[in-house]
Design an enzyme around this catalytic site. Structure first.
Site, PDB file in Angstrom:
ATOM      1  N   LYS A  13       0.827  -1.330  -0.199  1.00 10.25           N
ATOM      2  CA  LYS A  13      -0.198   0.035  -0.107  1.00 10.25           C
ATOM      3  C   LYS A  13       0.974   0.988   0.424  1.00 10.25           C
ATOM      4  CE  LYS A  13      -2.756  -1.070   3.748  1.00 10.25           C
ATOM      5  NZ  LYS A  13      -2.041  -1.987   3.918  1.00 10.25           N
ATOM      6  N   ARG A  88      -9.868   1.215   8.564  1.00  5.83           N
ATOM      7  CA  ARG A  88      -9.623  -0.261   9.103  1.00  5.83           C
ATOM      8  C   ARG A  88     -10.303  -1.475   9.433  1.00  5.83           C
ATOM      9  NH1 ARG A  88      -3.809   0.788   8.441  1.00  5.83           N
ATOM     10  NH2 ARG A  88      -1.937  -1.326   9.399  1.00  5.83           N
ATOM     11  N   ARG A 127      11.487  -6.190   4.887  1.00  6.56           N
ATOM     12  CA  ARG A 127      11.083  -4.358   4.054  1.00  6.56           C
ATOM     13  C   ARG A 127      11.927  -4.332   5.075  1.00  6.56           C
ATOM     14  NH1 ARG A 127       5.381  -1.843   5.126  1.00  6.56           N
ATOM     15  NH2 ARG A 127       5.187  -2.332   7.309  1.00  6.56           N
ATOM     16  N   ARG A 160      10.662  -1.767  10.396  1.00  9.77           N
ATOM     17  CA  ARG A 160       9.934  -1.256  11.643  1.00  9.77           C
ATOM     18  C   ARG A 160      10.185  -2.172  12.636  1.00  9.77           C
ATOM     19  NH1 ARG A 160       4.928   0.079   7.914  1.00  9.77           N
ATOM     20  NH2 ARG A 160       3.537  -0.820  10.021  1.00  9.77           N
ATOM     21  N   ARG A 171      -0.924  -8.874  13.096  1.00  6.29           N
ATOM     22  CA  ARG A 171      -1.404  -8.114  11.695  1.00  6.29           C
ATOM     23  C   ARG A 171      -1.897  -8.814  11.178  1.00  6.29           C
ATOM     24  NH1 ARG A 171       3.572  -5.285  10.337  1.00  6.29           N
ATOM     25  NH2 ARG A 171       2.609  -3.947   9.770  1.00  6.29           N
TER      26      ARG A 171
END
Ligand code: AMP
Length: 215
Positions: A13, A88, A127, A160, A171
């Site tokens: 995203k 969300r 990531r 992160r 998540r």
């Protein structure tokens, strides 16, 4: 242009929203980035949000709705926005419908990037994000790009806190339970456009822009 970018964690995203921002001039508004900035600045909001983010949970709806109402009222959002990470939950989506009605605005599309969960989990674990400019990279074999520096601005690349394996699983669970039903909300409004998130960022971007042209 006012669009939502949706998808499970790891679907891409943020990457796609930044590309769309460069191409369209509409501003990229990421609720995750806003919350991380608040955590970094140690504000009251940051302090509250961190309790949820560190555990892979969602920040309460009332906090998020207030935050987004204030952000979208800012003048830089006037020409349009690409909303990444909001809504969300179904209550957030309903509150957002009300906000749009009150401000006389409408959405052009809700773009959903679909990606198999195993691929998304692998991407999240690899990531790395530039602390300076926010560009997102994938860790490569033998190290992140240029020994851990951003290829765009030279800033340090970091993982992160919520991209650790246990938090990623949580998540994903929260996404399936709380966020996946939001797709149906936009499908019913005729706004949902689904594209595959597989392949390179350029492949996905080409699909997104084609889908937007048809929106
Ligand atoms: P993201 O960068 O979009 O993956 O968001 C990171 C984290 O911020 C999420 O796991 C949530 O804890 C929190 N967050 C971001 N956007 C929202 C939202 N709309 N509602 C609730 N929590 C959010």
């Amino acid at each position: 242009m006012r669009v939502l970018i949706m998808g499970a964690p790891g679907a891409g995203k943020g990457t796609q929203a930044k590309l769309l921002e460069e191409q369209t001039g509409a501003i990229h508004v990421s609720t995750g980035d806003m919350l991380r900035a608040a955590v970094g600045a140690d504000t009251a909001l940051g302090h509250e949000a961190r309790k949820y983010m560190d555990r892979g949970l969602l920040v309460p709806d009332d906090v998020m709705i207030g935050l987004i109402a204030e952000r979208l009222a800012a003048t830089d959002c006037g020409p349009g926005y690409i909303l990444d990470g909001f809504p969300r939950t179904v209550p957030q989506a309903k509150a957002f419908d009300t906000l749009l009605k009150q401000t006389g605005q409408s959405l052009d599309a809700a773009l959903n990037i679909a990606l198999p969960q195993e691929v998304a989990v692998e991407r999240l674990a690899g990531r790395r994000v530039c602390r300076t400019c926010g560009t997102i990279f994938q860790a490569r074999e033998g190290g992140t790009p240029k020994g851990g520096r951003c290829e765009r601005c030279g800033g340090p690349l970091l993982q992160r806190d919520d991209d650790r394996e246990e938090t990623i699983r949580k998540r994903m669970e929260v996404y399936a339970r709380e966020t996946a039903p939001v797709l149906e909300h936009y499908r019913k409004q005729g706004l949902l456009r689904e594209v595959s998130g597989t392949g390179t960022r350029e492949d996905v971007f080409a699909r997104l822009t084609a889908s937007l042209r048809g929106a």
